[in-house]
Design a protein around this motif. Structure first.
Motif, PDB file in Angstrom:
ATOM      1  N   ARG A  20     -64.083 123.570  61.720  1.00 53.34           N
ATOM      2  CA  ARG A  20     -63.300 124.725  62.176  1.00 53.34           C
ATOM      3  C   ARG A  20     -63.176 125.801  61.103  1.00 53.34           C
ATOM      4  NH1 ARG A  20     -58.081 121.519  64.108  1.00 53.34           N
ATOM      5  NH2 ARG A  20     -58.638 120.459  62.149  1.00 53.34           N
ATOM      6  N   LYS A  31     -62.384 109.862  66.747  1.00 52.41           N
ATOM      7  CA  LYS A  31     -62.190 110.304  68.120  1.00 52.41           C
ATOM      8  C   LYS A  31     -61.505 109.197  68.918  1.00 52.41           C
ATOM      9  CE  LYS A  31     -66.506 111.018  69.085  1.00 52.41           C
ATOM     10  NZ  LYS A  31     -67.728 111.401  69.822  1.00 52.41           N
ATOM     11  N   CYS A  86     -63.906 112.491  61.197  1.00 52.75           N
ATOM     12  CA  CYS A  86     -62.745 112.742  62.064  1.00 52.75           C
ATOM     13  C   CYS A  86     -62.801 111.777  63.250  1.00 52.75           C
ATOM     14  CB  CYS A  86     -62.743 114.173  62.572  1.00 52.75           C
ATOM     15  SG  CYS A  86     -62.574 115.411  61.281  1.00 52.75           S
ATOM     16  N   GLY A 112     -67.532 122.850  68.661  1.00 46.98           N
ATOM     17  CA  GLY A 112     -67.147 122.840  67.260  1.00 46.98           C
ATOM     18  C   GLY A 112     -68.111 122.115  66.352  1.00 46.98           C
ATOM     19  N   GLN A 113     -69.334 121.858  66.832  1.00 43.86           N
ATOM     20  CA  GLN A 113     -70.315 121.137  66.027  1.00 43.86           C
ATOM     21  C   GLN A 113     -71.465 122.050  65.606  1.00 43.86           C
ATOM     22  OE1 GLN A 113     -69.547 117.797  65.038  1.00 43.86           O
ATOM     23  NE2 GLN A 113     -67.699 118.737  65.891  1.00 43.86           N
ATOM     24  N   SER A 135     -70.505 114.479  59.472  1.00 42.50           N
ATOM     25  CA  SER A 135     -70.093 114.612  60.875  1.00 42.50           C
ATOM     26  C   SER A 135     -69.376 113.360  61.363  1.00 42.50           C
ATOM     27  CB  SER A 135     -71.318 114.878  61.757  1.00 42.50           C
ATOM     28  OG  SER A 135     -72.275 113.823  61.631  1.00 42.50           O
ATOM     29  N   ASP A 169     -65.292 117.950  61.353  1.00 41.65           N
ATOM     30  CA  ASP A 169     -64.380 119.081  61.464  1.00 41.65           C
ATOM     31  C   ASP A 169     -65.015 120.282  60.768  1.00 41.65           C
ATOM     32  OD1 ASP A 169     -62.366 120.904  61.596  1.00 41.65           O
ATOM     33  OD2 ASP A 169     -60.895 119.742  60.454  1.00 41.65           O
TER      34      ASP A 169
END
Length: 410
Positions: free
Chosen positions: A348, A136, A134, A360-361, A131, A346
């Motif tokens: 998705r 932020k 990506c 999206g988590q 997690s 990510d």
């Protein structure tokens, strides 16, 4: 391997390999799918001088023990990647590299794992892609002019890559503090926009702080006990891999400390009036941890040396006087901004209802998804303070693999 697998593990980093180790011991027919190479995030999202924060003796995976000559030393990311490759080979784990998962779906009680090469069917899936891969950036990053080079901490490698000019580092957690020090030691002019982040000493009462946190149970603290009132999780505190780092010590090395970065107005960078609060919060978090360890030492009856002052904590900070609230970009010489403002995952590609939330988590409880047979390994702070870091892998992996095996009747 053909037919319906007991499990597919997605991701061959430290968490995925740890889960695979226990699945193999359970006799679980499984495959580990890795998008590129083993330990890909370790390879591609670390700067050149990066060192693991956990000491060598606490950086081993399930089934292994440390036998080296420097148990309390710190490994580079390259050394750790080599260890991961060796681990997978020695334990004969079923890893398939260069196989990214394009889509995960579910049909008639089976998981369908689609890759560019084929599709696999499995009764269970363990997502170990992490997690924290990506980066932020806050929306205000869009306010910076195009003449300013912007990059995330995961893209930073070395000061020489940034060209000439001063650098603004945003965020004073682990990455922000360590990158700021790397830059100032390279002779660069560095501004650090601080945040409300804790910090830790490297050594305390004769031992490594990471070891004390492990032994004392500090890392076993449940997520519910340290989650913020907003529901967000705190950033991990600033910790030097080989020495104590603090905002004070960074300032003494030449890093210019600022308050929180608030945005751009009329060609100037604007900062909050909260630098003193950030220093105080970091100091208090360090003191709180020391008290926790003191209580443990007394309760356990250990003959530990008395506490000694750490120079990085007692050094007098070199703060701008008056405090800097704005910096004119045209006059500052700042040419680069490094965002050290956190990461997310990510997910998705997961096309299963109730598997991920509106943000999206993953939807889970201690790594066990709400969808039967779906598991998440290596999520930061998934259940305790040690979730998502190397020292927590063995416990989590064994628990998840055991749950999976029981569900599958193995």
């Amino acid at each position: 391997m053909t037919g319906i697998l007991d499990a597919v593990v997605i991701g061959a980093g430290s968490s995925g390999l740890g889960v695979s180790y226990f699945l193999k011991r359970q006799g679980c027919a499984h495959q580990v799918l890795e998008r590129s190479r083993i330990g890909e995030t370790w390879r591609t999202q670390r700067w050149d001088s990066f060192l693991l924060n956990s000491p060598n003796i606490r950086s081993v995976l399930p089934g292994d023990a440390f036998h080296g000559t420097d148990p309390w030393g710190a490994s580079t990311q390259h050394q750790f990647v080599s260890y991961l490759e060796s681990y997978a080979e020695r334990h004969r784990l079923p890893v398939i590299t260069d196989t990214p998962v394009k889509e995960l779906s579910r049909d008639n009680g089976l998981f369908l794992v689609a890759t560019p090469h084929n599709s696999l069917q499995a009764r269970n899936v363990v997502i170990a892609s992490g997690s924290l891969n990506c980066p932020k950036r806050p929306p205000l990053s869009a306010e910076l002019p195009p003449t300013i080079r912007q990059l995330d901490s995961s893209a930073y490698r070395t000061a020489a890559d940034l060209g000439q000019g001063a650098i603004l580092v945003v965020g004073s957690g682990q990455s922000g503090g360590q990158i700021a020090e790397d830059l100032v030691l390279a002779g660069r002019t560095v501004f650090l926009a601080t945040s409300r982040a804790g910090r830790l000493v490297r050594h305390y009462r004769g031992g490594d702080i990471f070891n004390w946190m492990t032994l004392s149970g500090f890392l076993d603290m449940p997520r519910q006990e340290f989650v913020l009132p907003s529901g967000k999780l705190p950033a991990r505190g600033l910790l030097g891999a080989t020495h104590t780092m603090s905002l004070q010590s960074l300032s003494a090395q030449g890093v210019v400390l600022l308050g929180r970065f608030l945005g751009v107005e009329n060609g100037s960078l604007i900062f909050g009036d909260d630098l003193d609060e950030h220093i105080r919060f970091a100091d208090e978090s360090s003191a709180d941890l020391k008290r926790f360890i003191d209580v443990y030492i007394e309760r356990a009856g250990l003959n530990a040396p008395p506490a000694e002052d750490d120079p990085a904590e007692t050094i007098v900070p070199h703060l701008p006087d008056p405090p800097i609230r704005s910096i004119n970009l045209a006059e500052s010489g700042i040419t680069s901004v490094i965002w050290c403002t956190g990461f997310t995952g990510d997910f998705r590609w997961i096309k299963i209802p109730d598997a991920i939330d509106g943000g999206g988590q993953p939807i889970h409880q201690d790594g066990i998804g709400f969808v039967p047979g779906l598991y998440f390994s290596g999520l930061d702070f998934a259940s305790t303070r040690k979730s998502g870091i190397i020292v927590g892998i063995a416990e989590e992996a064994e628990r998840l693999a055991g749950h999976l095996a029981k569900r599958s009747g193995l």
